[in-house]
Motif scaffolding. Structure first.
Motif, PDB file in Angstrom:
ATOM      1  N   GLU A   1      10.677   5.896   9.064  1.00  5.77           N
ATOM      2  CA  GLU A   1      10.081   5.695  10.381  1.00  5.77           C
ATOM      3  C   GLU A   1       8.812   4.856  10.237  1.00  5.77           C
ATOM      4  N   PRO A   2       8.503   4.003  11.215  1.00  2.16           N
ATOM      5  CA  PRO A   2       7.301   3.154  11.122  1.00  2.16           C
ATOM      6  C   PRO A   2       6.025   3.951  10.844  1.00  2.16           C
ATOM      7  N   LYS A   3       5.872   5.117  11.473  1.00  2.00           N
ATOM      8  CA  LYS A   3       4.672   5.930  11.250  1.00  2.00           C
ATOM      9  C   LYS A   3       4.591   6.404   9.808  1.00  2.00           C
ATOM     10  N   ARG A   4       5.719   6.842   9.279  1.00  2.00           N
ATOM     11  CA  ARG A   4       5.767   7.306   7.887  1.00  2.00           C
ATOM     12  C   ARG A   4       5.472   6.156   6.927  1.00  2.00           C
ATOM     13  N   LYS A   5       6.051   5.001   7.191  1.00  2.00           N
ATOM     14  CA  LYS A   5       5.809   3.834   6.351  1.00  2.00           C
ATOM     15  C   LYS A   5       4.341   3.439   6.371  1.00  2.00           C
ATOM     16  N   GLN A   6       3.711   3.533   7.536  1.00  2.00           N
ATOM     17  CA  GLN A   6       2.296   3.207   7.637  1.00  2.00           C
ATOM     18  C   GLN A   6       1.448   4.205   6.857  1.00  2.00           C
ATOM     19  N   GLU A   7       1.817   5.487   6.896  1.00  2.00           N
ATOM     20  CA  GLU A   7       1.091   6.503   6.135  1.00  2.00           C
ATOM     21  C   GLU A   7       1.153   6.222   4.638  1.00  2.00           C
ATOM     22  N   ILE A   8       2.330   5.811   4.156  1.00  2.00           N
ATOM     23  CA  ILE A   8       2.483   5.526   2.725  1.00  2.00           C
ATOM     24  C   ILE A   8       1.680   4.294   2.342  1.00  2.00           C
ATOM     25  N   LEU A   9       1.702   3.266   3.183  1.00  2.00           N
ATOM     26  CA  LEU A   9       0.930   2.056   2.911  1.00  2.00           C
ATOM     27  C   LEU A   9      -0.562   2.355   2.899  1.00  2.00           C
TER      28      LEU A   9
ATOM     29  N   THR B   1       7.408  -5.254   0.538  1.00  2.00           N
ATOM     30  CA  THR B   1       7.764  -6.638   0.853  1.00  2.00           C
ATOM     31  C   THR B   1       9.207  -6.962   0.505  1.00  2.00           C
ATOM     32  N   HIS B   2       9.618  -6.644  -0.729  1.00  2.00           N
ATOM     33  CA  HIS B   2      10.956  -7.025  -1.184  1.00  2.00           C
ATOM     34  C   HIS B   2      11.850  -5.832  -1.506  1.00  2.00           C
ATOM     35  N   GLY B   3      11.246  -4.661  -1.650  1.00  2.00           N
ATOM     36  CA  GLY B   3      12.068  -3.493  -1.936  1.00  2.00           C
ATOM     37  C   GLY B   3      12.753  -2.970  -0.680  1.00  2.00           C
ATOM     38  N   LYS B   4      13.818  -2.196  -0.871  1.00  2.00           N
ATOM     39  CA  LYS B   4      14.553  -1.611   0.252  1.00  2.00           C
ATOM     40  C   LYS B   4      14.287  -0.120   0.393  1.00  2.00           C
ATOM     41  N   ASP B   5      13.347   0.391  -0.411  1.00  2.00           N
ATOM     42  CA  ASP B   5      13.108   1.831  -0.433  1.00  2.00           C
ATOM     43  C   ASP B   5      12.618   2.369   0.907  1.00  2.00           C
ATOM     44  N   PHE B   6      11.931   1.532   1.668  1.00  2.00           N
ATOM     45  CA  PHE B   6      11.322   2.022   2.899  1.00  2.00           C
ATOM     46  C   PHE B   6      12.020   1.505   4.151  1.00  2.00           C
ATOM     47  N   ASP B   7      13.184   0.885   3.986  1.00  2.00           N
ATOM     48  CA  ASP B   7      13.898   0.325   5.137  1.00  2.00           C
ATOM     49  C   ASP B   7      14.293   1.398   6.145  1.00  2.00           C
ATOM     50  N   ASP B   8      14.593   2.587   5.653  1.00  2.00           N
ATOM     51  CA  ASP B   8      15.056   3.659   6.542  1.00  2.00           C
ATOM     52  C   ASP B   8      13.929   4.587   6.990  1.00  2.00           C
TER      53      ASP B   8
ATOM     54  N   ASN C   1      -9.453   5.384 -15.791  1.00  2.00           N
ATOM     55  CA  ASN C   1      -8.526   4.574 -16.596  1.00  2.00           C
ATOM     56  C   ASN C   1      -7.088   4.671 -16.099  1.00  2.00           C
ATOM     57  N   VAL C   2      -6.903   5.260 -14.936  1.00  2.00           N
ATOM     58  CA  VAL C   2      -5.569   5.414 -14.348  1.00  2.00           C
ATOM     59  C   VAL C   2      -5.526   4.609 -13.045  1.00  2.00           C
ATOM     60  N   THR C   3      -4.516   3.755 -12.901  1.00  2.00           N
ATOM     61  CA  THR C   3      -4.418   2.904 -11.712  1.00  2.00           C
ATOM     62  C   THR C   3      -3.003   2.937 -11.150  1.00  2.00           C
ATOM     63  N   LEU C   4      -2.907   2.765  -9.851  1.00  2.00           N
ATOM     64  CA  LEU C   4      -1.620   2.797  -9.169  1.00  2.00           C
ATOM     65  C   LEU C   4      -0.792   1.575  -9.552  1.00  2.00           C
ATOM     66  N   LEU C   5       0.419   1.814 -10.040  1.00  2.00           N
ATOM     67  CA  LEU C   5       1.300   0.724 -10.482  1.00  2.00           C
ATOM     68  C   LEU C   5       2.350   0.367  -9.427  1.00  2.00           C
ATOM     69  N   ASN C   6       3.101   1.377  -8.968  1.00  2.00           N
ATOM     70  CA  ASN C   6       4.172   1.098  -8.017  1.00  2.00           C
ATOM     71  C   ASN C   6       4.619   2.401  -7.383  1.00  2.00           C
ATOM     72  N   LEU C   7       5.536   2.302  -6.425  1.00  2.00           N
ATOM     73  CA  LEU C   7       6.083   3.503  -5.810  1.00  2.00           C
ATOM     74  C   LEU C   7       7.387   3.180  -5.117  1.00  2.00           C
TER      75      LEU C   7
ATOM     76  N   PHE D   1       8.661   8.711  -5.339  1.00  2.00           N
ATOM     77  CA  PHE D   1       7.605   8.887  -6.334  1.00  2.00           C
ATOM     78  C   PHE D   1       6.606   7.728  -6.305  1.00  2.00           C
ATOM     79  N   ALA D   2       5.366   8.045  -6.662  1.00  2.00           N
ATOM     80  CA  ALA D   2       4.359   7.033  -6.974  1.00  2.00           C
ATOM     81  C   ALA D   2       4.155   7.040  -8.482  1.00  2.00           C
ATOM     82  N   VAL D   3       3.940   5.870  -9.065  1.00  2.00           N
ATOM     83  CA  VAL D   3       3.797   5.742 -10.511  1.00  2.00           C
ATOM     84  C   VAL D   3       2.440   5.117 -10.828  1.00  2.00           C
ATOM     85  N   PHE D   4       1.712   5.747 -11.738  1.00  2.00           N
ATOM     86  CA  PHE D   4       0.392   5.284 -12.147  1.00  2.00           C
ATOM     87  C   PHE D   4       0.418   4.883 -13.621  1.00  2.00           C
ATOM     88  N   ALA D   5      -0.353   3.853 -13.957  1.00  2.00           N
ATOM     89  CA  ALA D   5      -0.472   3.386 -15.338  1.00  2.00           C
ATOM     90  C   ALA D   5      -1.735   3.959 -15.970  1.00  2.00           C
TER      91      ALA D   5
END
Length: 200
Positions: A139-147, A130-137, A28-34, A38-42
């Motif tokens: 590294e590509p490898k780190r961003k891929q790991e989070i995705l 897509t539209h957030g700026k949280d991951f602009d800074d 009953n817990v699903t990923l909402l955003n991050l 932090f990651a936030v679950f509903a």
């Protein structure tokens, strides 16, 4: 047009308790955003409240926003470790790219009716890339790991051998990132693009 992403700032919150990271693995817990911290679950309580079902509502993010009673906020490093522990789902991953107003919602609902298939319609978390700026800074490898962790945690309830296909339909605004989603998914993945001009 300004596009915004639903996150924990859309809720009135008070701290209830600390919990183990594995608490987010409950069905009953699903990923909402991050964001980059932090990651936030509903958390949704009660019967007949499956946020993935189109009978509950047309899109996952709307169902989460309307039905959640609690949020769980997890440090991003704990999120990445948990995703590594649970690994990839065994079923095929289908990314249903779309331009909006093209029939993708109906197609996703048809996927939902297929045996051994799960449909995830417009999860909000993918908008963070897509539209957030949280991951602009980042590294590509780190961003891929989070995705990759996002996709794993989105599919966390569907890792059984009986699930043969997981169809994910991002919001239309995320169409530019769908190829990144495909590259990040190291297991069997196909991408399909729906355009409204296909039906004219």
């Amino acid at each position: 047009m300004k596009v915004f992403s639903y996150n924990h700032t859309f809720f009135f919150l008070r701290h209830v308790r600390y919990t183990h990271p594995e608490a987010v693995l409950a069905p009953n817990v699903t990923l909402l955003n991050l964001d980059s911290h932090f990651a936030v679950f509903a958390v949704v309580q009660g019967p007949n409240k499956d946020v993935l079902k189109h009978t509950t509502g047309p899109f996952m993010y709307i169902n989460q926003f309307k039905l959640c009673s609690e949020l769980i906020r997890m440090p991003i490093e704990s999120f990445l470790r948990l995703a590594e522990e649970i690994g990839d789902p065994k079923g095929k991953l289908v990314i249903l790219s779309n331009t909006g107003r093209c029939g993708s919602t109906l197609l996703t609902q048809l996927f939902e009716e297929l045996p051994n298939t799960v449909a995830i319609s417009e999860p909000e978390v993918l908008m963070a890339f897509t539209h957030g700026k949280d991951f602009d800074d980042e590294e590509p490898k780190r961003k891929q790991e989070i995705l990759q962790a996002c996709i794993r945690l989105l599919c966390k309830n569907h890792r059984g051998e009986d699930i043969r296909c997981i169809c994910v339909k991002p919001k239309a605004h995320a169409i530019g990132k769908c190829s990144d989603f495909k590259k990040t998914a190291r297991w069997r993945c196909k991408e399909y693009v729906l355009d409204r001009t296909m039906f004219n």
